[in-house]
Design an enzyme around this catalytic site. Structure first.
Site, PDB file in Angstrom:
ATOM      1  N   ASP A  58       0.862  -1.192   0.000  1.00 44.27           N
ATOM      2  CA  ASP A  58       0.000   0.000   0.000  1.00 44.27           C
ATOM      3  C   ASP A  58       0.895   1.237   0.000  1.00 44.27           C
ATOM      4  OD1 ASP A  58      -3.224   0.285   1.264  1.00 44.27           O
ATOM      5  OD2 ASP A  58      -1.975   2.063   0.953  1.00 44.27           O
ATOM      6  N   ASN A  59       0.471   2.267  -0.716  1.00 49.10           N
ATOM      7  CA  ASN A  59       1.284   3.494  -0.702  1.00 49.10           C
ATOM      8  C   ASN A  59       0.835   4.457   0.397  1.00 49.10           C
ATOM      9  OD1 ASN A  59      -1.024   4.701  -1.685  1.00 49.10           O
ATOM     10  ND2 ASN A  59      -0.156   5.325  -3.653  1.00 49.10           N
ATOM     11  N   LEU A  60      -0.192   4.070   1.134  1.00 50.41           N
ATOM     12  CA  LEU A  60      -0.709   4.859   2.268  1.00 50.41           C
ATOM     13  C   LEU A  60      -1.191   6.243   1.835  1.00 50.41           C
ATOM     14  CD1 LEU A  60       1.776   3.865   5.134  1.00 50.41           C
ATOM     15  CD2 LEU A  60      -0.461   2.881   4.562  1.00 50.41           C
ATOM     16  N   GLY A  63      -4.932   4.935   2.460  1.00 50.65           N
ATOM     17  CA  GLY A  63      -5.013   3.898   3.492  1.00 50.65           C
ATOM     18  C   GLY A  63      -4.337   4.362   4.779  1.00 50.65           C
ATOM     19  N   THR A 146     -16.982  -2.809  -8.946  1.00 52.65           N
ATOM     20  CA  THR A 146     -18.054  -1.990  -8.376  1.00 52.65           C
ATOM     21  C   THR A 146     -19.321  -2.054  -9.216  1.00 52.65           C
ATOM     22  OG1 THR A 146     -18.715   0.313  -8.048  1.00 52.65           O
ATOM     23  CG2 THR A 146     -16.986  -0.058  -9.625  1.00 52.65           C
ATOM     24  N   TYR A 170     -15.246   7.130 -12.590  1.00 50.54           N
ATOM     25  CA  TYR A 170     -14.880   6.086 -11.621  1.00 50.54           C
ATOM     26  C   TYR A 170     -15.343   4.724 -12.153  1.00 50.54           C
ATOM     27  CZ  TYR A 170     -15.303   2.988  -7.647  1.00 50.54           C
ATOM     28  OH  TYR A 170     -15.243   1.888  -6.832  1.00 50.54           O
ATOM     29  N   ASN A 199     -23.189  -1.479  -2.211  1.00 53.10           N
ATOM     30  CA  ASN A 199     -22.743  -0.436  -1.276  1.00 53.10           C
ATOM     31  C   ASN A 199     -22.106  -1.017  -0.019  1.00 53.10           C
ATOM     32  OD1 ASN A 199     -24.595   0.987  -3.154  1.00 53.10           O
ATOM     33  ND2 ASN A 199     -24.011   2.708  -1.862  1.00 53.10           N
ATOM     34  N   ARG A 250     -30.350   1.736  -2.526  1.00 56.28           N
ATOM     35  CA  ARG A 250     -29.080   1.025  -2.670  1.00 56.28           C
ATOM     36  C   ARG A 250     -29.118  -0.299  -1.920  1.00 56.28           C
ATOM     37  NH1 ARG A 250     -28.831   4.312  -5.891  1.00 56.28           N
ATOM     38  NH2 ARG A 250     -27.240   5.896  -6.331  1.00 56.28           N
ATOM     39  N   ARG A 312     -27.514  14.610  -6.297  1.00 53.18           N
ATOM     40  CA  ARG A 312     -26.061  14.623  -6.493  1.00 53.18           C
ATOM     41  C   ARG A 312     -25.794  14.119  -7.914  1.00 53.18           C
ATOM     42  NH1 ARG A 312     -22.421  10.859  -2.575  1.00 53.18           N
ATOM     43  NH2 ARG A 312     -23.318   9.251  -3.893  1.00 53.18           N
TER      44      ARG A 312
END
Ligand code: UDP
Length: 359
Positions: A58-60, A63, A146, A170, A199, A250, A312
């Site tokens: 992980d590149n943080l 995260g 997703t 996305y 979700n 959802r 939205r």
């Protein structure tokens, strides 16, 4: 929770020393993005099974190092999925058999205003990871996908063969990744499963890890900021959708059920033929925004003020999964199909960690 054993940052002139080897001889799962919300819950579940060594990569950037536990069967390597040298470093240090790929930017609104940032992070990241897997002959991939790949899907519920027409960059970037993975499987004999989450919500029963995004955009953590004293009310984005109460519907799925599906996907990949398969993960029932707020009121015992607000951009009215394929192929049996327990676990986390992982 203590911070995981960590190798030095990949940035800088001097190469960091190789991270220490594992002591137990078990298959190695590299969890790219394992310090993030869903990745960290999957890591916790994998460790609980006691049959895998886990490398969190992980590149943080989004995260949290405190989401990565100290555990004898876990190693943490800080690195970027878009960096060949970072990927080579981890794949040379460990005999990786499985990759789980959670590294992604996932804010729909931001993706609309900065689409190239999303294609760089999500698509280029997946491209580099696939190249590294081919270079190092790593045969198995579980890809974090997703419901946003479907867009404004009709009819409901959504099946895996429902047309994929994303409404935002996305979803577009995730669909591009899926297509790239599919072709790579065909050309290089990889085995891959893309899990299309609806979700994701809730938190680990341990109360040690949970959702902590900056900025937070997801409904349940935002609702819980009201009883936590962090906001005055929750805005209901759109009240004139073609749904029963006019608000978006959802399919909220407990992150622990997502975690169990990922572990089952490893077992499935070990047995299956090379190729690609996409599977929905949801419960097949929907809750409106107003339903979720009502359940949060009852779970927290607090009057949570809600304010009607405009729609939205990019939100489809209804997203509900048909997840028969995961149940059939993975033998997935979800155990937390209950909105109160989803919100209850999230509340346990947010109440005890009002500032997330920040100390
Ligand atoms: N939502 C809302 N108020 C908020 C945040 C979200 O009404 O402050 C709505 C949002 O418009 C969508 C639903 O809650 O209809 C779920 O949004 P979320 O961002 O949690 O997940 P998404 O469906 O976008 O992946």
């Amino acid at each position: 929770m203590t911070r995981a054993q960590e190798s030095p940052s990949p940035s800088g002139d001097v190469s960091p020393p190789p991270p220490p080897p594992f002591t137990q001889d078990m298959p190695v799962v590299m969890v790219a993005g394992g310090a993030g919300y869903i990745g960290s819950h999957v890591v916790e579940h994998l460790l609980s099974l006691g049959v895998y060594n886990v490398v969190v990569f992980d590149n943080l950037s989004t995260g949290h190092s405190d989401a990565v536990p100290s555990h004898p069967n876990l190693r943490f390597v800080q690195g970027d999925v878009r960096s060949d040298s970072d990927l080579d470093r981890v794949m040379e240090a460990y005999p990786v058999e499985y990759v789980m790929h959670f590294c992604a930017l996932s804010l729909v609104g931001e993706s609309v205003s900065q689409p190239l940032k999303y294609y760089d992070n999500n698509v280029v990241g997946t491209l580099r990871l696939l190249e590294a897997m081919v270079r190092h002959s790593v045969p198995h991939l579980v890809f974090s996908s997703t419901a946003a790949v479907y867009g404004q899907a009709q009819p409901e519920p959504i099946r895996e063969d429902t047309p994929t027409i994303p409404l935002n960059p996305y979803g577009g970037s995730k669909l591009a990744c899926e297509q790239m993975i599919r072709w790579t499987c065909e050309a290089h004999g990889l085995k891959a499963v893309a899990l299309r989450y609806f979700n994701a919500a809730g938190a680990s029963a341990t109360g040690d890890i949970g959702e902590d995004h900056h900025p937070e955009t997801h409904l349940i953590p935002l609702i819980l900021q009201v009883p936590n004293g962090k906001r005055d009310n929750i805005k209901v984005f759109g009240t004139d959708y073609p749904t029963e109460d006019g608000t978006c519907v959802r399919d909220y799925i407990h992150v622990s059920d997502l975690a169990s599906a990922h572990a089952l996907a490893l077992g499935h990949l070990a047995q299956t033929q090379p190729g690609f398969n996409a599977m929905n993960l949801g419960y097949g029932r929907g809750f409106s925004v107003r339903d979720v707020i009502d359940h949060a009121r009852s779970v927290t015992g607090e009057a949570i003020a809600a304010v009607d607000a405009p729609r939205r951009p990019g939100d489809p009215p209804t997203l509900v999964a048909e997840a028969g394929r995961a149940r059939e192929v993975l033998q997935w049996v979800p155990e937390n199909d209950n909105l109160d327990s989803i919100i209850g676990s999230a509340w346990k986390w947010h109440e005890s960690h009002p500032d997330g992982f920040k100390k």
